[in-house]
Write a protein that holds these residues in place. Structure first.
Motif, PDB file in Angstrom:
ATOM      1  N   ALA A 179      26.090 -59.251  32.789  1.00  0.00           N
ATOM      2  CA  ALA A 179      27.050 -60.043  32.030  1.00  0.00           C
ATOM      3  C   ALA A 179      28.452 -59.818  32.580  1.00  0.00           C
ATOM      4  O   ALA A 179      28.655 -59.002  33.482  1.00  0.00           O
ATOM      5  CB  ALA A 179      26.985 -59.654  30.548  1.00  0.00           C
ATOM      6  N   THR A 180      29.406 -60.549  32.012  1.00  0.00           N
ATOM      7  CA  THR A 180      30.809 -60.369  32.393  1.00  0.00           C
ATOM      8  C   THR A 180      31.600 -59.675  31.291  1.00  0.00           C
ATOM      9  O   THR A 180      32.737 -59.271  31.508  1.00  0.00           O
ATOM     10  CB  THR A 180      31.489 -61.713  32.718  1.00  0.00           C
ATOM     11  N   GLU A 181      30.987 -59.547  30.114  1.00  0.00           N
ATOM     12  CA  GLU A 181      31.665 -58.901  28.993  1.00  0.00           C
ATOM     13  C   GLU A 181      30.632 -58.365  28.021  1.00  0.00           C
ATOM     14  O   GLU A 181      29.581 -58.972  27.814  1.00  0.00           O
ATOM     15  CB  GLU A 181      32.561 -59.919  28.280  1.00  0.00           C
ATOM     16  N   ALA A 182      30.934 -57.215  27.420  1.00  0.00           N
ATOM     17  CA  ALA A 182      30.065 -56.629  26.402  1.00  0.00           C
ATOM     18  C   ALA A 182      30.920 -56.129  25.250  1.00  0.00           C
ATOM     19  O   ALA A 182      32.032 -55.636  25.459  1.00  0.00           O
ATOM     20  CB  ALA A 182      29.244 -55.483  26.983  1.00  0.00           C
ATOM     21  N   ARG A 183      30.388 -56.279  24.040  1.00  0.00           N
ATOM     22  CA  ARG A 183      31.056 -55.770  22.839  1.00  0.00           C
ATOM     23  C   ARG A 183      30.053 -54.991  22.013  1.00  0.00           C
ATOM     24  O   ARG A 183      28.902 -55.399  21.875  1.00  0.00           O
ATOM     25  CB  ARG A 183      31.587 -56.914  21.985  1.00  0.00           C
ATOM     26  N   CYS A 184      30.514 -53.903  21.448  1.00  0.00           N
ATOM     27  CA  CYS A 184      29.678 -53.071  20.587  1.00  0.00           C
ATOM     28  C   CYS A 184      30.392 -52.951  19.238  1.00  0.00           C
ATOM     29  O   CYS A 184      31.529 -52.475  19.180  1.00  0.00           O
ATOM     30  CB  CYS A 184      29.477 -51.706  21.234  1.00  0.00           C
ATOM     31  N   VAL A 186      29.643 -50.487  34.026  1.00  0.00           N
ATOM     32  CA  VAL A 186      30.738 -51.453  34.078  1.00  0.00           C
ATOM     33  C   VAL A 186      31.492 -51.244  35.381  1.00  0.00           C
ATOM     34  O   VAL A 186      31.996 -50.147  35.640  1.00  0.00           O
ATOM     35  CB  VAL A 186      31.691 -51.293  32.877  1.00  0.00           C
ATOM     36  N   ASP A 187      31.534 -52.298  36.194  1.00  0.00           N
ATOM     37  CA  ASP A 187      32.195 -52.238  37.506  1.00  0.00           C
ATOM     38  C   ASP A 187      31.729 -51.025  38.322  1.00  0.00           C
ATOM     39  O   ASP A 187      32.517 -50.332  38.955  1.00  0.00           O
ATOM     40  CB  ASP A 187      33.716 -52.232  37.350  1.00  0.00           C
ATOM     41  N   GLY A 188      30.430 -50.761  38.262  1.00  0.00           N
ATOM     42  CA  GLY A 188      29.829 -49.683  39.046  1.00  0.00           C
ATOM     43  C   GLY A 188      29.941 -48.302  38.439  1.00  0.00           C
ATOM     44  O   GLY A 188      29.409 -47.338  38.987  1.00  0.00           O
ATOM     45  N   LEU A 189      30.612 -48.161  37.306  1.00  0.00           N
ATOM     46  CA  LEU A 189      30.777 -46.854  36.664  1.00  0.00           C
ATOM     47  C   LEU A 189      29.922 -46.764  35.398  1.00  0.00           C
ATOM     48  O   LEU A 189      30.002 -47.645  34.533  1.00  0.00           O
ATOM     49  CB  LEU A 189      32.243 -46.610  36.310  1.00  0.00           C
ATOM     50  N   PRO A 190      29.122 -45.702  35.262  1.00  0.00           N
ATOM     51  CA  PRO A 190      28.288 -45.572  34.066  1.00  0.00           C
ATOM     52  C   PRO A 190      29.131 -45.264  32.828  1.00  0.00           C
ATOM     53  O   PRO A 190      30.110 -44.531  32.897  1.00  0.00           O
ATOM     54  CB  PRO A 190      27.362 -44.404  34.399  1.00  0.00           C
ATOM     55  N   VAL A 191      28.735 -45.858  31.713  1.00  0.00           N
ATOM     56  CA  VAL A 191      29.350 -45.569  30.418  1.00  0.00           C
ATOM     57  C   VAL A 191      28.306 -44.767  29.648  1.00  0.00           C
ATOM     58  O   VAL A 191      27.292 -45.319  29.227  1.00  0.00           O
ATOM     59  CB  VAL A 191      29.720 -46.871  29.669  1.00  0.00           C
ATOM     60  N   ARG A 192      28.529 -43.481  29.511  1.00  0.00           N
ATOM     61  CA  ARG A 192      27.523 -42.586  28.899  1.00  0.00           C
ATOM     62  C   ARG A 192      27.411 -42.779  27.394  1.00  0.00           C
ATOM     63  O   ARG A 192      26.325 -42.764  26.846  1.00  0.00           O
ATOM     64  CB  ARG A 192      27.856 -41.129  29.206  1.00  0.00           C
ATOM     65  N   GLN A 193      28.553 -42.908  26.728  1.00  0.00           N
ATOM     66  CA  GLN A 193      28.552 -43.126  25.284  1.00  0.00           C
ATOM     67  C   GLN A 193      29.388 -44.360  24.994  1.00  0.00           C
ATOM     68  O   GLN A 193      30.484 -44.512  25.513  1.00  0.00           O
ATOM     69  CB  GLN A 193      29.113 -41.908  24.560  1.00  0.00           C
ATOM     70  N   GLY A 225      34.212 -57.149  33.046  1.00  0.00           N
ATOM     71  CA  GLY A 225      34.008 -56.950  34.474  1.00  0.00           C
ATOM     72  C   GLY A 225      32.565 -57.253  34.811  1.00  0.00           C
ATOM     73  O   GLY A 225      31.926 -58.105  34.200  1.00  0.00           O
ATOM     74  N   THR A 226      32.044 -56.530  35.772  1.00  0.00           N
ATOM     75  CA  THR A 226      30.633 -56.647  36.119  1.00  0.00           C
ATOM     76  C   THR A 226      29.886 -55.653  35.237  1.00  0.00           C
ATOM     77  O   THR A 226      29.959 -54.445  35.443  1.00  0.00           O
ATOM     78  CB  THR A 226      30.408 -56.334  37.607  1.00  0.00           C
ATOM     79  N   VAL A 227      29.209 -56.192  34.232  1.00  0.00           N
ATOM     80  CA  VAL A 227      28.537 -55.370  33.229  1.00  0.00           C
ATOM     81  C   VAL A 227      27.033 -55.482  33.419  1.00  0.00           C
ATOM     82  O   VAL A 227      26.506 -56.583  33.581  1.00  0.00           O
ATOM     83  CB  VAL A 227      28.917 -55.842  31.805  1.00  0.00           C
ATOM     84  N   SER A 228      26.348 -54.338  33.402  1.00  0.00           N
ATOM     85  CA  SER A 228      24.879 -54.372  33.395  1.00  0.00           C
ATOM     86  C   SER A 228      24.379 -53.364  32.368  1.00  0.00           C
ATOM     87  O   SER A 228      24.912 -52.263  32.244  1.00  0.00           O
ATOM     88  CB  SER A 228      24.298 -54.079  34.784  1.00  0.00           C
ATOM     89  N   LEU A 229      23.383 -53.804  31.626  1.00  0.00           N
ATOM     90  CA  LEU A 229      22.776 -52.969  30.600  1.00  0.00           C
ATOM     91  C   LEU A 229      21.277 -52.989  30.823  1.00  0.00           C
ATOM     92  O   LEU A 229      20.681 -54.062  30.951  1.00  0.00           O
ATOM     93  CB  LEU A 229      23.109 -53.511  29.201  1.00  0.00           C
ATOM     94  N   SER A 230      20.678 -51.821  30.889  1.00  0.00           N
ATOM     95  CA  SER A 230      19.219 -51.767  31.021  1.00  0.00           C
ATOM     96  C   SER A 230      18.668 -50.845  29.941  1.00  0.00           C
ATOM     97  O   SER A 230      19.265 -49.815  29.624  1.00  0.00           O
ATOM     98  CB  SER A 230      18.798 -51.296  32.414  1.00  0.00           C
ATOM     99  N   LEU A 231      17.553 -51.264  29.378  1.00  0.00           N
ATOM    100  CA  LEU A 231      16.874 -50.491  28.345  1.00  0.00           C
ATOM    101  C   LEU A 231      15.410 -50.337  28.704  1.00  0.00           C
ATOM    102  O   LEU A 231      14.753 -51.309  29.069  1.00  0.00           O
ATOM    103  CB  LEU A 231      16.972 -51.190  26.982  1.00  0.00           C
TER     104      LEU A 231
END
Length: 133
Positions: free
Chosen positions: A114-119, A80-87, A96-102
């Motif tokens: 994406a511009t938004e993510a929800r869990c 998110v915005d260039g910062l990894p979200v580990r958990q 923000g600027t969201v990217s998810l890779s699997l």
């Protein structure tokens, strides 16, 4: 608070509806903050986790079909915005600027920008403590 990790989660469905991509995880490794006098984190899992990405663009790995994007996750990264979200906090929301890779154990790979993510964990599945020794 409960947090999940994408690695070792199970991916049951990838749904695309317009500009929304929804990932359904029937189970995800999780860690829950301890309660009361014992504030140590507890390892376990969360059933029925849903990750929704809005204003999303899905890209599949070369030679990969959407129908192959199922099964065990080998590696997963949310940035998110260039910062990894580990958990990922559940419930959690990122904008923000969201990217998810699997990367899946079967070799399939998908990336979502994406511009938004929800869990969320709909239905109140609730954290289940691991009884592994």
């Amino acid at each position: 608070m409960t947090q999940i990790e994408l690695a070792d989660a199970q991916l049951a469905a990838v749904e695309v509806d317009g500009h929304t991509v929804t990932l359904r995880l029937p189970v995800a490794p999780a860690r829950s903050a301890g309660e009361g006098a014992d504030a140590r984190p507890v390892d376990g899992y969360l059933p029925a986790v849903v990750i929704s990405l809005m204003q999303a663009h899905l890209t599949l790995g070369a030679g990969c079909a959407l129908s192959e994007c199922l099964g065990a996750v080998r590696e997963g990264d949310l940035v998110v915005d260039g910062l990894p979200v580990r958990q990922l906090a559940v419930p959690g929301e990122w904008q923000g600027t969201v990217s998810l890779s699997l990367a899946l154990r079967n070799g399939a790979h998908l990336s979502i920008s994406a511009t938004e993510a929800r869990c969320t964990a709909p239905g109140g599945g609730g954290f289940r403590e691991s009884l592994a020794c």
